[in-house]
Design an enzyme around this catalytic site. Structure first.
Site, PDB file in Angstrom:
ATOM      1  N   GLY A   1     -15.767 -22.730 -21.559  1.00 17.15           N
ATOM      2  CA  GLY A   1     -15.762 -21.262 -21.556  1.00 17.15           C
ATOM      3  C   GLY A   1     -14.943 -20.676 -20.417  1.00 17.15           C
TER       4      GLY A   1
ATOM      5  N   ALA B   1     -19.478 -22.545 -20.413  1.00 11.44           N
ATOM      6  CA  ALA B   1     -20.717 -21.906 -20.846  1.00 11.44           C
ATOM      7  C   ALA B   1     -21.873 -22.721 -20.265  1.00 11.44           C
ATOM      8  CB  ALA B   1     -20.777 -21.892 -22.366  1.00 11.44           C
TER       9      ALA B   1
ATOM     10  N   GLU C   1     -11.502 -20.761 -21.622  1.00 10.71           N
ATOM     11  CA  GLU C   1     -11.440 -19.783 -22.719  1.00 10.71           C
ATOM     12  C   GLU C   1     -11.384 -18.344 -22.203  1.00 10.71           C
ATOM     13  OE1 GLU C   1     -14.894 -21.703 -24.500  1.00 10.71           O
ATOM     14  OE2 GLU C   1     -13.758 -21.968 -26.345  1.00 10.71           O
TER      15      GLU C   1
HETATM   16  N1  CAA Z   1     -23.430 -25.133 -17.200  1.00 13.81           N
HETATM   17  C1  CAA Z   1     -24.496 -25.114 -16.409  1.00 13.81           C
HETATM   18  N2  CAA Z   1     -24.514 -25.540 -15.122  1.00 13.81           N
HETATM   19  C2  CAA Z   1     -23.353 -26.019 -14.637  1.00 13.81           C
HETATM   20  C3  CAA Z   1     -22.183 -26.079 -15.418  1.00 13.81           C
HETATM   21  C4  CAA Z   1     -22.245 -25.601 -16.743  1.00 13.81           C
HETATM   22  N3  CAA Z   1     -21.177 -25.575 -17.561  1.00 13.81           N
HETATM   23  N4  CAA Z   1     -21.207 -26.628 -14.682  1.00 13.81           N
HETATM   24  C5  CAA Z   1     -21.748 -26.884 -13.472  1.00 13.81           C
HETATM   25  N5  CAA Z   1     -23.045 -26.517 -13.437  1.00 13.81           N
HETATM   26  C6  CAA Z   1     -23.985 -26.629 -12.333  1.00 13.81           C
HETATM   27  C7  CAA Z   1     -24.495 -28.061 -12.198  1.00 13.81           C
HETATM   28  O1  CAA Z   1     -25.537 -28.320 -13.092  1.00 13.81           O
HETATM   29  C8  CAA Z   1     -24.950 -28.065 -10.750  1.00 13.81           C
HETATM   30  O2  CAA Z   1     -26.198 -27.418 -10.675  1.00 13.81           O
HETATM   31  P1  CAA Z   1     -27.373 -28.063  -9.752  1.00 13.81           P
HETATM   32  O3  CAA Z   1     -26.818 -28.018  -8.348  1.00 13.81           O
HETATM   33  O4  CAA Z   1     -28.524 -27.141  -9.981  1.00 13.81           O
HETATM   34  O5  CAA Z   1     -27.554 -29.455 -10.250  1.00 13.81           O
HETATM   35  C9  CAA Z   1     -23.922 -27.151 -10.074  1.00 13.81           C
HETATM   36  O6  CAA Z   1     -23.333 -26.371 -11.103  1.00 13.81           O
HETATM   37  C10 CAA Z   1     -22.828 -27.920  -9.373  1.00 13.81           C
HETATM   38  O7  CAA Z   1     -22.267 -28.808 -10.338  1.00 13.81           O
HETATM   39  P2  CAA Z   1     -22.007 -30.361 -10.045  1.00 13.81           P
HETATM   40  O8  CAA Z   1     -23.044 -30.881  -9.131  1.00 13.81           O
HETATM   41  O9  CAA Z   1     -21.888 -31.024 -11.385  1.00 13.81           O
HETATM   42  O10 CAA Z   1     -20.626 -30.286  -9.277  1.00 13.81           O
HETATM   43  P3  CAA Z   1     -19.492 -31.392  -9.242  1.00 13.81           P
HETATM   44  O11 CAA Z   1     -18.520 -30.959  -8.208  1.00 13.81           O
HETATM   45  O12 CAA Z   1     -20.082 -32.771  -9.100  1.00 13.81           O
HETATM   46  O13 CAA Z   1     -18.805 -31.355 -10.684  1.00 13.81           O
HETATM   47  C11 CAA Z   1     -17.826 -30.268 -12.603  1.00 13.81           C
HETATM   48  C12 CAA Z   1     -18.100 -30.196 -11.082  1.00 13.81           C
HETATM   49  C13 CAA Z   1     -16.850 -31.394 -12.881  1.00 13.81           C
HETATM   50  C14 CAA Z   1     -17.203 -28.941 -12.998  1.00 13.81           C
HETATM   51  C15 CAA Z   1     -19.153 -30.516 -13.332  1.00 13.81           C
HETATM   52  O14 CAA Z   1     -20.124 -29.588 -12.866  1.00 13.81           O
HETATM   53  C16 CAA Z   1     -19.034 -30.357 -14.827  1.00 13.81           C
HETATM   54  O15 CAA Z   1     -18.526 -31.235 -15.486  1.00 13.81           O
HETATM   55  N6  CAA Z   1     -19.539 -29.219 -15.355  1.00 13.81           N
HETATM   56  C17 CAA Z   1     -19.558 -28.998 -16.779  1.00 13.81           C
HETATM   57  C18 CAA Z   1     -18.161 -28.658 -17.288  1.00 13.81           C
HETATM   58  C19 CAA Z   1     -18.190 -28.480 -18.785  1.00 13.81           C
HETATM   59  O16 CAA Z   1     -18.439 -29.415 -19.532  1.00 13.81           O
HETATM   60  N7  CAA Z   1     -17.923 -27.241 -19.242  1.00 13.81           N
HETATM   61  C20 CAA Z   1     -17.910 -26.926 -20.656  1.00 13.81           C
HETATM   62  C21 CAA Z   1     -19.236 -26.398 -21.064  1.00 13.81           C
HETATM   63  S1  CAA Z   1     -19.381 -26.235 -22.798  1.00 13.81           S
HETATM   64  C22 CAA Z   1     -18.646 -24.755 -23.184  1.00 13.81           C
HETATM   65  O17 CAA Z   1     -18.098 -24.075 -22.336  1.00 13.81           O
HETATM   66  C23 CAA Z   1     -18.771 -24.357 -24.612  1.00 13.81           C
HETATM   67  C24 CAA Z   1     -17.962 -23.197 -25.027  1.00 13.81           C
HETATM   68  O18 CAA Z   1     -16.780 -23.336 -25.328  1.00 13.81           O
HETATM   69  C25 CAA Z   1     -18.563 -21.907 -25.220  1.00 13.81           C
END
Ligand code: CAA
Length: 277
Positions: free
Chosen positions: A108, A63, A111
């Site tokens: 998400g 998400a 999920e």
């Molecule tokens: N939400 C918003 N933006 C996201 C995102 C997310 N979940 N995941 C990645 N992005 C965005 C980053 O902010 C980045 O944007 P910018 O270029 O504008 O900075 C872009 O996607 C590329 O991401 P990274 O630079 O971080 O890429 P990476 O290769 O270094 O890392 C990753 C990849 C490990 C997937 C890392 O992006 C990450 O950890 N993302 C978050 C994963 C996460 O925690 N997901 C769970 C969210 S909470 C949830 O989902 C709640 C629920 O159950 C409803």
């Protein structure tokens, strides 16, 4: 639509979450567009769906953390409901849905894949529920579906530790049905990328479903989904009803008729074209 693509090929519909710059993270707009896309699927023409993410790197990275970061308790709950409503629609969708998981399936993303009937993934896929590291619980059904899919002990371990797992481990614990690798030639050069190989495998599986009797396939999905929520006695009662519902359909007559014809004369046609009636 800005973030969701939809195309149909040979009775298989492909939904692509197309927000590659944010690794296909689910914000409210993506959820609304997914909802509208599901509503627009022509169930007379399409017999199986594939859900995937744009690009090679990520299926859905969760998400949208930016959108969630300032929510109040009430808004957080409403956002959870918004996701859950769409995911329940996907889970209960009349026809099977295959998640083709290309890369990250986190939060998400994991999920939404679990709301699909079947998951296949590329060998670079990574699954996980990292929410507790962000100060929240999984919010789009993760606490419920992961436990149902891999058992409560494994689900609790993955959720409490926020540990992401690679494709091979996801396969080992039964979270995914199949792992697909890039195809290499003898020189070790990539002749088909992992994403292309994944989509080919997803289409092959979807085509294998699409040729079966559609009413029967839908009824199987309903029987399994509904049966899992109730006792075995209630479950078999659900099955009896859906089994009975298949009789007198054109497809039942064609399917069984073909078998009986084949017994009389093995040269008779073996392929039945089911008409969904
Ligand atoms: N939400 C918003 N933006 C996201 C995102 C997310 N979940 N995941 C990645 N992005 C965005 C980053 O902010 C980045 O944007 P910018 O270029 O504008 O900075 C872009 O996607 C590329 O991401 P990274 O630079 O971080 O890429 P990476 O290769 O270094 O890392 C990753 C990849 C490990 C997937 C890392 O992006 C990450 O950890 N993302 C978050 C994963 C996460 O925690 N997901 C769970 C969210 S909470 C949830 O989902 C709640 C629920 O159950 C409803």
């Amino acid at each position: 639509m800005e973030f969701v693509l939809y195309e149909v090929k040979d009775a298989v519909g492909v939904i692509t979450i197309n927000r590659e710059k944010a690794l296909n993270a689910l914000n409210s707009q993506v959820l609304d567009e997914l909802n509208a896309t599901l509503d627009a699927v022509d169930l007379d023409a399409v017999r199986c769906l594939i859900l995937t993410g744009a690009g090679e790197k990520s299926f859905v990275a969760g998400a949208d953390i930016g959108e969630m970061s300032t929510l109040t308790k009430a808004e957080g709950e409403a956002f959870g409901k918004k996701g859950n409503d769409v995911f329940l629609k996907l889970e209960k969708f009349p026809i099977p849905v295959i998640a083709a998981v290309n890369g990250f399936a986190l939060g998400g993303g994991c999920e939404i894949s679990m709301s699909c009937d079947i998951r296949i993934c590329s060998d670079n896929a990574m699954f996980g529920q990292p929410e507790v590291g962000l100060g929240i619980t999984p919010g789009f059904g993760g606490t419920q579906r992961l436990a149902r899919l891999v058992g409560a002990g494994m689900a609790k371990q993955l959720i409490y530790t926020a540990r992401n797992i690679k494709a091979a481990e996801a396969y080992r614990i039964g979270l995914v049905n199949q792992v697909v690798s890039a195809e290499l030639n003898e020189a070790g050069e990539v002749v088909k990328s992992a994403k292309d190989a994944l989509m080919d495998a997803a289409f092959k599986m979807a085509a294998g479903i699409a040729v079966q009797a559609p009413i029967a396939v839908r009824n199987c999905k309903k029987a399994i989904n509904e049966g899992l929520q109730v006792s075995i006695d209630e479950g078999v009662a659900i099955e009896e009803k859906l089994f009975g519902d298949c009789f007198e359909t054109e497809d039942q007559k064609a399917g069984m008729g073909n078998f009986l014809k084949k017994k009389d004369d093995p040269t008779k046609v073996k392929v039945v074209t089911f008409v969904n009636k």
